[in-house]
Enzyme design. Structure first.
Site, short mmCIF file in Angstrom:
data_model
loop_
_atom_site.label_atom_id
_atom_site.label_comp_id
_atom_site.label_asym_id
_atom_site.label_seq_id
_atom_site.Cartn_x
_atom_site.Cartn_y
_atom_site.Cartn_z
CG ASP A 168 83.85 48.37 47.62
OD1 ASP A 168 84.90 48.16 47.25
OD2 ASP A 168 82.59 48.26 46.75
CD GLU A 277 89.67 43.42 47.39
OE1 GLU A 277 89.07 42.14 47.63
OE2 GLU A 277 88.91 43.94 46.32
#
Ligand SMILES: [Zn+2]
Length: 498
Positions: A168, A277
Protein backbone atom coordinates in the site's frame (compact mmCIF):
# COMPACT_ATOMS: atom_id res chain seq x y z
CA UNK A 1 -0.45 -29.02 28.07
CA UNK A 2 -2.59 -30.24 25.26
CA UNK A 3 -3.56 -33.86 24.98
CA UNK A 4 -1.85 -34.48 21.65
CA UNK A 5 -2.80 -38.13 21.52
CA UNK A 6 -6.46 -37.16 21.66
CA UNK A 7 -5.91 -34.52 18.97
CA UNK A 8 -4.10 -37.06 16.78
CA UNK A 9 -6.98 -39.52 17.14
CA UNK A 10 -9.51 -36.82 16.33
CA UNK A 11 -7.50 -35.80 13.26
CA UNK A 12 -7.22 -39.37 12.01
CA UNK A 13 -10.95 -39.87 12.53
CA UNK A 14 -11.66 -36.57 10.76
CA UNK A 15 -13.70 -35.48 13.79
CA UNK A 16 -12.10 -32.33 15.08
CA UNK A 17 -15.15 -30.92 16.84
CA UNK A 18 -13.99 -32.60 20.04
CA UNK A 19 -12.56 -30.30 22.67
CA UNK A 20 -9.60 -32.19 24.07
CA UNK A 21 -8.80 -29.98 27.04
CA UNK A 22 -9.83 -26.64 28.46
CA UNK A 23 -6.57 -24.78 27.82
CA UNK A 24 -6.46 -25.70 24.14
CA UNK A 25 -8.66 -24.26 21.43
CA UNK A 26 -9.03 -26.22 18.21
CA UNK A 27 -9.98 -24.26 15.09
CA UNK A 28 -12.25 -26.82 13.48
CA UNK A 29 -12.59 -24.86 10.22
CA UNK A 30 -8.86 -25.28 9.63
CA UNK A 31 -9.03 -29.08 9.46
CA UNK A 32 -7.38 -30.09 6.17
CA UNK A 33 -5.92 -33.18 4.62
CA UNK A 34 -3.46 -33.76 1.82
CA UNK A 35 -2.60 -37.30 0.80
CA UNK A 36 -1.74 -39.05 4.07
CA UNK A 37 -1.33 -35.89 6.18
CA UNK A 38 -3.99 -34.38 8.44
CA UNK A 39 -3.62 -30.85 9.70
CA UNK A 40 -5.39 -28.54 12.13
CA UNK A 41 -4.68 -25.22 13.84
CA UNK A 42 -4.83 -24.99 17.62
CA UNK A 43 -4.16 -22.35 20.24
CA UNK A 44 -2.35 -23.27 23.40
CA UNK A 45 -1.61 -20.64 26.06
CA UNK A 46 -2.26 -17.76 23.64
CA UNK A 47 0.02 -19.14 20.94
CA UNK A 48 -1.24 -20.76 17.77
CA UNK A 49 0.30 -23.87 16.22
CA UNK A 50 -0.39 -26.29 13.40
CA UNK A 51 -0.75 -29.88 14.49
CA UNK A 52 0.05 -32.45 11.81
CA UNK A 53 -0.45 -36.20 11.87
CA UNK A 54 0.09 -38.93 9.35
CA UNK A 55 2.91 -39.02 6.84
CA UNK A 56 3.97 -37.84 3.41
CA UNK A 57 5.51 -34.85 1.70
CA UNK A 58 3.40 -32.22 3.46
CA UNK A 59 4.09 -33.75 6.86
CA UNK A 60 7.82 -33.85 6.14
CA UNK A 61 7.96 -30.33 4.75
CA UNK A 62 6.51 -28.71 7.88
CA UNK A 63 9.05 -27.62 10.46
CA UNK A 64 8.17 -28.46 14.05
CA UNK A 65 8.63 -30.71 17.06
CA UNK A 66 7.49 -34.31 17.08
CA UNK A 67 5.47 -35.12 20.18
CA UNK A 68 4.23 -38.72 20.17
CA UNK A 69 2.18 -39.18 17.03
CA UNK A 70 1.91 -35.50 16.08
CA UNK A 71 4.18 -32.80 14.76
CA UNK A 72 3.63 -29.48 16.50
CA UNK A 73 4.51 -26.71 14.07
CA UNK A 74 4.93 -23.00 14.80
CA UNK A 75 3.18 -20.40 12.61
CA UNK A 76 6.54 -19.54 11.10
CA UNK A 77 7.29 -17.96 7.75
CA UNK A 78 8.72 -21.29 6.54
CA UNK A 79 5.52 -23.12 7.48
CA UNK A 80 3.40 -20.47 5.76
CA UNK A 81 5.34 -21.17 2.57
CA UNK A 82 4.63 -24.89 3.03
CA UNK A 83 0.90 -24.22 3.37
CA UNK A 84 1.09 -22.07 0.22
CA UNK A 85 2.60 -24.98 -1.64
CA UNK A 86 -0.08 -27.50 -0.67
CA UNK A 87 -3.20 -25.35 -0.29
CA UNK A 88 -3.72 -22.90 -3.16
CA UNK A 89 -6.29 -20.81 -1.33
CA UNK A 90 -3.66 -19.71 1.19
CA UNK A 91 -1.70 -17.94 -1.57
CA UNK A 92 -2.74 -14.31 -2.11
CA UNK A 93 -4.19 -13.60 -5.53
CA UNK A 94 -5.17 -10.76 -7.83
CA UNK A 95 -8.86 -10.09 -8.49
CA UNK A 96 -9.06 -8.00 -11.65
CA UNK A 97 -11.70 -5.35 -12.14
CA UNK A 98 -14.99 -7.22 -12.14
CA UNK A 99 -15.57 -7.77 -8.44
CA UNK A 100 -15.64 -5.36 -5.51
CA UNK A 101 -12.75 -5.57 -3.08
CA UNK A 102 -12.16 -4.21 0.39
CA UNK A 103 -8.75 -3.47 1.85
CA UNK A 104 -8.68 -4.58 5.48
CA UNK A 105 -5.33 -3.38 6.75
CA UNK A 106 -4.47 -5.28 9.91
CA UNK A 107 -1.68 -3.48 11.73
CA UNK A 108 -1.73 -6.00 14.56
CA UNK A 109 -1.68 -9.17 12.46
CA UNK A 110 -4.64 -10.67 14.37
CA UNK A 111 -7.74 -9.16 12.76
CA UNK A 112 -7.98 -11.30 9.62
CA UNK A 113 -10.05 -14.17 11.12
CA UNK A 114 -12.73 -11.62 12.08
CA UNK A 115 -12.47 -10.00 8.65
CA UNK A 116 -12.93 -13.36 6.95
CA UNK A 117 -16.02 -14.06 9.04
CA UNK A 118 -17.30 -10.61 7.97
CA UNK A 119 -16.88 -11.00 4.20
CA UNK A 120 -17.56 -14.72 3.83
CA UNK A 121 -20.54 -15.27 1.55
CA UNK A 122 -20.69 -11.63 0.44
CA UNK A 123 -20.20 -10.31 -3.08
CA UNK A 124 -16.83 -8.74 -2.24
CA UNK A 125 -13.31 -10.05 -1.74
CA UNK A 126 -10.89 -9.11 1.03
CA UNK A 127 -7.42 -7.67 0.64
CA UNK A 128 -6.37 -9.04 4.02
CA UNK A 129 -2.71 -8.10 3.77
CA UNK A 130 -2.46 -4.36 3.25
CA UNK A 131 0.25 -2.25 4.79
CA UNK A 132 2.22 0.81 3.81
CA UNK A 133 5.91 1.22 4.59
CA UNK A 134 4.97 3.83 7.17
CA UNK A 135 2.68 1.36 8.94
CA UNK A 136 5.44 -1.25 8.98
CA UNK A 137 7.82 1.27 10.54
CA UNK A 138 5.27 2.34 13.14
CA UNK A 139 4.31 -1.20 14.13
CA UNK A 140 7.76 -2.79 13.86
CA UNK A 141 6.58 -5.46 11.39
CA UNK A 142 7.77 -6.50 7.93
CA UNK A 143 6.05 -7.63 4.73
CA UNK A 144 6.74 -11.30 5.32
CA UNK A 145 4.92 -11.17 8.65
CA UNK A 146 2.02 -9.32 7.02
CA UNK A 147 1.36 -12.06 4.45
CA UNK A 148 2.12 -14.79 6.99
CA UNK A 149 -0.60 -13.47 9.31
CA UNK A 150 -3.14 -13.27 6.48
CA UNK A 151 -2.30 -16.72 5.08
CA UNK A 152 -2.55 -18.40 8.49
CA UNK A 153 -5.88 -16.65 9.11
CA UNK A 154 -7.18 -17.96 5.79
CA UNK A 155 -6.06 -21.45 6.76
CA UNK A 156 -7.54 -21.12 10.25
CA UNK A 157 -10.94 -20.18 8.82
CA UNK A 158 -10.80 -22.56 5.85
CA UNK A 159 -11.59 -19.57 3.64
CA UNK A 160 -11.28 -20.62 0.01
CA UNK A 161 -12.74 -17.65 -1.89
CA UNK A 162 -9.38 -15.90 -2.24
CA UNK A 163 -7.67 -12.93 -0.65
CA UNK A 164 -5.29 -10.26 -1.85
CA UNK A 165 -2.11 -8.65 -0.56
CA UNK A 166 -1.60 -4.93 -1.20
CA UNK A 167 1.75 -3.17 -1.02
CA UNK A 168 0.00 0.00 0.00
CA UNK A 169 1.12 3.51 -0.90
CA UNK A 170 4.49 2.38 -2.22
CA UNK A 171 6.60 5.18 -3.62
CA UNK A 172 10.07 3.85 -4.35
CA UNK A 173 11.14 1.08 -6.69
CA UNK A 174 13.08 -0.92 -4.11
CA UNK A 175 9.91 -1.32 -2.02
CA UNK A 176 7.87 -2.25 -5.09
CA UNK A 177 10.40 -4.89 -6.07
CA UNK A 178 10.48 -6.26 -2.51
CA UNK A 179 6.68 -6.45 -2.25
CA UNK A 180 6.36 -8.25 -5.58
CA UNK A 181 9.17 -10.65 -4.71
CA UNK A 182 7.37 -11.53 -1.48
CA UNK A 183 4.17 -12.41 -3.30
CA UNK A 184 2.09 -9.24 -3.00
CA UNK A 185 -0.68 -9.30 -5.58
CA UNK A 186 -1.74 -5.68 -5.52
CA UNK A 187 0.40 -2.62 -5.82
CA UNK A 188 -0.83 0.82 -4.84
CA UNK A 189 1.51 3.27 -6.47
CA UNK A 190 1.69 6.50 -4.52
CA UNK A 191 2.77 9.24 -6.91
CA UNK A 192 2.64 12.04 -4.36
CA UNK A 193 6.36 12.73 -4.58
CA UNK A 194 6.01 13.24 -8.34
CA UNK A 195 3.09 15.62 -7.93
CA UNK A 196 4.07 19.20 -7.29
CA UNK A 197 1.39 20.41 -4.89
CA UNK A 198 2.62 24.02 -5.08
CA UNK A 199 1.41 24.10 -8.68
CA UNK A 200 -2.18 23.41 -7.69
CA UNK A 201 -2.41 26.75 -5.93
CA UNK A 202 -0.39 28.87 -8.40
CA UNK A 203 -1.97 31.38 -10.80
CA UNK A 204 -2.38 30.73 -14.52
CA UNK A 205 0.24 33.41 -15.32
CA UNK A 206 2.87 31.80 -13.12
CA UNK A 207 2.11 28.40 -14.60
CA UNK A 208 2.26 29.65 -18.21
CA UNK A 209 5.78 30.91 -17.52
CA UNK A 210 6.80 27.69 -15.82
CA UNK A 211 5.35 25.62 -18.67
CA UNK A 212 7.73 27.25 -21.18
CA UNK A 213 10.66 25.70 -19.33
CA UNK A 214 9.44 22.18 -20.04
CA UNK A 215 11.24 20.37 -22.88
CA UNK A 216 9.61 21.10 -26.22
CA UNK A 217 8.96 17.43 -26.95
CA UNK A 218 6.80 17.14 -23.84
CA UNK A 219 4.82 20.26 -24.66
CA UNK A 220 4.27 19.10 -28.24
CA UNK A 221 3.13 15.66 -27.13
CA UNK A 222 0.48 17.05 -24.81
CA UNK A 223 -0.60 19.89 -27.08
CA UNK A 224 -1.15 17.50 -29.98
CA UNK A 225 -3.23 15.24 -27.85
CA UNK A 226 -5.28 17.72 -25.83
CA UNK A 227 -5.03 21.40 -26.70
CA UNK A 228 -8.46 22.83 -27.55
CA UNK A 229 -9.82 19.32 -27.88
CA UNK A 230 -12.95 17.94 -26.28
CA UNK A 231 -13.57 14.39 -25.19
CA UNK A 232 -16.79 12.65 -24.26
CA UNK A 233 -16.41 10.57 -21.14
CA UNK A 234 -18.58 9.67 -18.19
CA UNK A 235 -21.53 11.10 -20.13
CA UNK A 236 -20.00 14.55 -20.08
CA UNK A 237 -17.72 16.71 -22.20
CA UNK A 238 -14.18 17.23 -21.00
CA UNK A 239 -12.21 19.99 -22.73
CA UNK A 240 -8.71 21.33 -22.42
CA UNK A 241 -8.14 25.00 -23.11
CA UNK A 242 -4.55 26.21 -22.78
CA UNK A 243 -4.61 27.12 -19.04
CA UNK A 244 -6.32 23.82 -18.14
CA UNK A 245 -3.83 21.80 -20.19
CA UNK A 246 -0.83 23.67 -18.77
CA UNK A 247 -2.05 23.10 -15.25
CA UNK A 248 -2.54 19.37 -15.76
CA UNK A 249 0.76 18.87 -17.56
CA UNK A 250 2.65 20.67 -14.80
CA UNK A 251 0.89 18.82 -11.99
CA UNK A 252 0.76 15.31 -13.47
CA UNK A 253 3.27 14.76 -16.28
CA UNK A 254 6.09 13.57 -14.02
CA UNK A 255 3.70 11.32 -12.13
CA UNK A 256 2.33 9.89 -15.38
CA UNK A 257 5.85 9.13 -16.58
CA UNK A 258 6.49 7.33 -13.30
CA UNK A 259 3.25 5.30 -13.54
CA UNK A 260 4.21 4.19 -17.04
CA UNK A 261 7.73 3.33 -15.93
CA UNK A 262 6.50 1.23 -13.01
CA UNK A 263 3.98 -0.53 -15.21
CA UNK A 264 6.55 -1.36 -17.90
CA UNK A 265 9.22 -2.42 -15.44
CA UNK A 266 7.27 -4.35 -12.82
CA UNK A 267 3.65 -5.00 -13.71
CA UNK A 268 3.77 -5.93 -17.37
CA UNK A 269 6.70 -8.27 -16.84
CA UNK A 270 5.48 -9.94 -13.67
CA UNK A 271 4.95 -13.67 -14.10
CA UNK A 272 1.49 -13.37 -12.54
CA UNK A 273 -1.49 -11.03 -12.50
CA UNK A 274 -1.01 -7.91 -10.39
CA UNK A 275 -3.79 -5.52 -9.40
CA UNK A 276 -2.14 -2.20 -10.20
CA UNK A 277 -3.69 0.77 -8.43
CA UNK A 278 -2.80 4.38 -9.07
CA UNK A 279 -3.25 6.78 -6.20
CA UNK A 280 -3.38 10.49 -6.87
CA UNK A 281 -5.25 11.25 -3.67
CA UNK A 282 -2.40 12.79 -1.70
CA UNK A 283 -2.83 16.24 -3.25
CA UNK A 284 -3.81 19.51 -1.61
CA UNK A 285 -6.91 20.04 -3.74
CA UNK A 286 -9.61 17.62 -4.95
CA UNK A 287 -8.91 15.86 -8.26
CA UNK A 288 -10.80 17.73 -10.99
CA UNK A 289 -12.75 15.48 -13.40
CA UNK A 290 -10.54 16.63 -16.31
CA UNK A 291 -7.43 15.72 -14.29
CA UNK A 292 -8.74 12.23 -13.61
CA UNK A 293 -9.51 11.90 -17.32
CA UNK A 294 -6.12 13.32 -18.29
CA UNK A 295 -4.15 10.82 -16.21
CA UNK A 296 -6.26 7.84 -17.24
CA UNK A 297 -6.31 8.80 -20.91
CA UNK A 298 -2.51 9.21 -20.97
CA UNK A 299 -2.08 5.76 -19.45
CA UNK A 300 -4.55 3.99 -21.73
CA UNK A 301 -3.28 5.72 -24.90
CA UNK A 302 0.08 4.17 -24.05
CA UNK A 303 -1.32 0.73 -23.34
CA UNK A 304 -1.06 0.90 -19.56
CA UNK A 305 -3.98 -0.92 -17.96
CA UNK A 306 -4.84 -0.39 -14.34
CA UNK A 307 -7.00 -2.09 -11.74
CA UNK A 308 -8.11 0.99 -9.90
CA UNK A 309 -7.55 4.69 -9.43
CA UNK A 310 -7.90 6.69 -6.23
CA UNK A 311 -8.67 10.35 -6.87
CA UNK A 312 -8.95 12.87 -4.10
CA UNK A 313 -12.61 13.69 -3.53
CA UNK A 314 -14.06 17.01 -2.45
CA UNK A 315 -14.72 17.38 1.26
CA UNK A 316 -12.63 15.46 3.73
CA UNK A 317 -11.88 11.77 4.04
CA UNK A 318 -10.22 11.85 7.42
CA UNK A 319 -9.05 8.69 9.12
CA UNK A 320 -11.56 6.69 11.11
CA UNK A 321 -14.48 9.13 11.04
CA UNK A 322 -17.42 9.88 8.77
CA UNK A 323 -17.24 12.02 5.63
CA UNK A 324 -16.99 15.76 6.25
CA UNK A 325 -18.31 18.02 3.50
CA UNK A 326 -21.11 18.79 1.10
CA UNK A 327 -22.73 15.47 0.24
CA UNK A 328 -24.57 16.91 -2.77
CA UNK A 329 -21.32 18.13 -4.29
CA UNK A 330 -19.61 14.85 -3.42
CA UNK A 331 -22.37 12.97 -5.23
CA UNK A 332 -21.93 15.07 -8.40
CA UNK A 333 -18.18 14.53 -8.48
CA UNK A 334 -18.47 10.87 -7.54
CA UNK A 335 -20.81 10.33 -10.50
CA UNK A 336 -18.11 11.64 -12.87
CA UNK A 337 -15.18 9.84 -11.20
CA UNK A 338 -17.10 6.56 -11.18
CA UNK A 339 -18.21 7.12 -14.78
CA UNK A 340 -14.61 7.70 -15.88
CA UNK A 341 -13.44 4.56 -14.13
CA UNK A 342 -16.24 2.65 -15.83
CA UNK A 343 -15.43 4.06 -19.27
CA UNK A 344 -11.78 3.08 -19.03
CA UNK A 345 -12.62 -0.22 -17.39
CA UNK A 346 -10.98 0.03 -13.99
CA UNK A 347 -12.43 0.36 -10.51
CA UNK A 348 -12.76 3.52 -8.50
CA UNK A 349 -10.75 3.24 -5.30
CA UNK A 350 -11.72 4.98 -2.08
CA UNK A 351 -8.86 5.66 0.31
CA UNK A 352 -9.39 6.34 4.01
CA UNK A 353 -12.63 4.54 3.25
CA UNK A 354 -13.49 3.42 6.75
CA UNK A 355 -16.42 4.88 8.65
CA UNK A 356 -17.76 6.96 5.73
CA UNK A 357 -21.27 5.86 6.59
CA UNK A 358 -23.05 8.88 5.15
CA UNK A 359 -21.66 8.31 1.63
CA UNK A 360 -21.31 4.51 1.37
CA UNK A 361 -24.67 4.02 -0.34
CA UNK A 362 -23.70 6.64 -2.96
CA UNK A 363 -20.39 4.87 -3.57
CA UNK A 364 -22.17 1.55 -4.04
CA UNK A 365 -24.69 3.13 -6.38
CA UNK A 366 -22.42 5.16 -8.70
CA UNK A 367 -19.73 2.51 -9.01
CA UNK A 368 -22.48 -0.04 -9.75
CA UNK A 369 -20.90 -2.15 -7.05
CA UNK A 370 -17.46 -2.27 -8.71
CA UNK A 371 -15.13 -0.51 -6.30
CA UNK A 372 -12.10 -0.95 -4.12
CA UNK A 373 -12.33 0.57 -0.66
CA UNK A 374 -9.46 0.80 1.78
CA UNK A 375 -9.78 0.56 5.53
CA UNK A 376 -7.00 0.20 8.07
CA UNK A 377 -7.03 2.21 11.26
CA UNK A 378 -10.65 1.43 11.97
CA UNK A 379 -9.66 -2.20 12.56
CA UNK A 380 -7.13 -1.08 15.13
CA UNK A 381 -9.88 1.03 16.75
CA UNK A 382 -12.09 -2.05 17.04
CA UNK A 383 -9.21 -3.81 18.80
CA UNK A 384 -8.98 -0.87 21.19
CA UNK A 385 -12.77 -0.94 21.66
CA UNK A 386 -12.50 -4.59 22.69
CA UNK A 387 -9.75 -3.78 25.18
CA UNK A 388 -11.78 -0.86 26.57
CA UNK A 389 -14.62 -3.30 27.27
CA UNK A 390 -12.63 -6.11 28.85
CA UNK A 391 -9.60 -4.41 30.43
CA UNK A 392 -10.54 -0.87 31.49
CA UNK A 393 -7.25 -0.26 33.28
CA UNK A 394 -5.19 -1.08 30.21
CA UNK A 395 -7.43 1.18 28.14
CA UNK A 396 -7.10 4.05 30.61
CA UNK A 397 -3.32 3.79 30.60
CA UNK A 398 -3.19 3.76 26.81
CA UNK A 399 -5.59 6.68 26.56
CA UNK A 400 -3.52 8.83 28.93
CA UNK A 401 -0.33 7.94 27.10
CA UNK A 402 -1.93 8.80 23.75
CA UNK A 403 -3.04 12.19 25.07
CA UNK A 404 0.47 12.93 26.32
CA UNK A 405 1.94 12.08 22.90
CA UNK A 406 -0.72 13.58 20.68
CA UNK A 407 1.39 16.38 19.20
CA UNK A 408 4.11 13.91 18.24
CA UNK A 409 1.63 11.69 16.38
CA UNK A 410 -0.09 14.59 14.64
CA UNK A 411 3.00 15.31 12.57
CA UNK A 412 2.20 12.25 10.41
CA UNK A 413 -1.49 12.84 9.78
CA UNK A 414 -3.96 15.34 8.48
CA UNK A 415 -6.67 15.40 11.15
CA UNK A 416 -8.74 18.12 12.76
CA UNK A 417 -8.80 16.48 16.18
CA UNK A 418 -9.72 18.83 19.04
CA UNK A 419 -8.41 17.10 22.14
CA UNK A 420 -10.07 19.64 24.41
CA UNK A 421 -13.38 18.06 23.39
CA UNK A 422 -12.38 14.60 24.62
CA UNK A 423 -14.23 13.73 27.84
CA UNK A 424 -11.76 13.52 30.77
CA UNK A 425 -11.01 9.93 31.76
CA UNK A 426 -11.77 10.41 35.45
CA UNK A 427 -15.46 11.15 34.89
CA UNK A 428 -16.12 8.08 32.72
CA UNK A 429 -17.03 4.77 34.36
CA UNK A 430 -15.32 1.57 33.24
CA UNK A 431 -18.54 0.33 31.67
CA UNK A 432 -18.83 3.48 29.54
CA UNK A 433 -15.24 3.67 28.26
CA UNK A 434 -15.81 1.92 24.93
CA UNK A 435 -18.93 3.86 23.97
CA UNK A 436 -17.70 7.22 25.25
CA UNK A 437 -14.43 7.15 23.38
CA UNK A 438 -14.77 4.77 20.45
CA UNK A 439 -17.98 6.46 19.29
CA UNK A 440 -16.65 10.02 19.49
CA UNK A 441 -14.67 11.51 16.59
CA UNK A 442 -11.96 13.35 18.54
CA UNK A 443 -11.16 10.40 20.77
CA UNK A 444 -11.26 8.03 17.79
CA UNK A 445 -8.72 10.15 15.96
CA UNK A 446 -6.53 10.49 19.03
CA UNK A 447 -6.31 6.70 19.35
CA UNK A 448 -6.23 6.25 15.59
CA UNK A 449 -3.08 8.26 14.98
CA UNK A 450 -1.16 7.17 18.09
CA UNK A 451 -1.15 3.44 17.26
CA UNK A 452 2.56 3.39 16.46
CA UNK A 453 3.49 5.31 19.59
CA UNK A 454 1.34 3.05 21.77
CA UNK A 455 2.58 -0.20 20.26
CA UNK A 456 6.23 0.84 20.43
CA UNK A 457 6.15 2.51 23.87
CA UNK A 458 8.81 1.14 26.21
CA UNK A 459 9.65 1.71 29.86
CA UNK A 460 13.11 2.51 31.26
CA UNK A 461 14.06 -1.17 31.27
CA UNK A 462 13.28 -1.41 27.57
CA UNK A 463 10.09 -3.46 28.06
CA UNK A 464 6.95 -2.72 26.08
CA UNK A 465 4.50 -0.73 28.17
CA UNK A 466 1.33 -1.80 26.32
CA UNK A 467 2.16 -4.06 23.40
CA UNK A 468 2.36 -7.43 25.15
CA UNK A 469 -0.61 -6.83 27.44
CA UNK A 470 -2.63 -5.56 24.49
CA UNK A 471 -1.91 -8.66 22.38
CA UNK A 472 -2.55 -10.99 25.29
CA UNK A 473 -5.91 -9.42 26.07
CA UNK A 474 -6.98 -9.68 22.43
CA UNK A 475 -5.87 -13.29 22.26
CA UNK A 476 -7.90 -14.13 25.36
CA UNK A 477 -10.85 -12.19 23.94
CA UNK A 478 -10.57 -13.23 20.32
CA UNK A 479 -14.30 -13.95 19.95
CA UNK A 480 -15.18 -10.51 21.32
CA UNK A 481 -12.70 -8.88 18.91
CA UNK A 482 -14.16 -10.87 16.00
CA UNK A 483 -17.67 -9.79 16.96
CA UNK A 484 -16.57 -6.18 17.03
CA UNK A 485 -15.14 -6.46 13.51
CA UNK A 486 -18.13 -8.37 12.17
CA UNK A 487 -20.43 -5.70 13.48
CA UNK A 488 -18.37 -2.67 12.44
CA UNK A 489 -17.04 -3.77 9.04
CA UNK A 490 -20.32 -5.58 8.40
CA UNK A 491 -22.08 -2.21 8.64
CA UNK A 492 -19.72 -0.92 5.93
CA UNK A 493 -20.66 -3.79 3.63
CA UNK A 494 -24.38 -3.39 4.17
CA UNK A 495 -24.33 0.31 3.33
CA UNK A 496 -22.09 -0.30 0.31
CA UNK A 497 -24.75 -2.69 -0.96
CA UNK A 498 -22.71 -5.86 -0.37
ZN1 LIG B 1 -4.35 7.21 -0.25
Amino acid sequence: MANYTAIAEALKAGNISVQTSSDVKIYASSFSTHDQTQLVMIKEADTKFLIATGSGALYDALEGTIIGSVKKCPLSHANRLVLNQYFDYTVPRAFGTQIATIGLGDRLGIASPGHIKTVRGHDIRPILAQQSIRELALTGRDYKQVIDAAAFAVFQEGYKDGYGADGDHLKVEADIQMALDLGFTMLTLDCSEKIDTTIELATDAVLAEKYLHLPEAIRTHYENRYLDKSFTAAGTTISFDRPTLIRNVLIYSQAIDYMKHIYRTYIENASREIDFEISIDETSTPTAPESHFFVAHELYEDGVKIYSMAPRFCGEFQKGIDYIGDIGKFEQELAIHAGLADDFGYKLSIHSGSDKFSVFSLIGKYTKGRFHIKTAGTNWLEAVRTVAKVDPTLYRNMHSYALAHFEEAKAYYHVTTDISKIVPLDIVTDADLADTYMNEDNARQLIHITYGILLQAKDEQGRFIFRDAFYQTLSEQEEAFEQSLISHIGKHLTLLGK
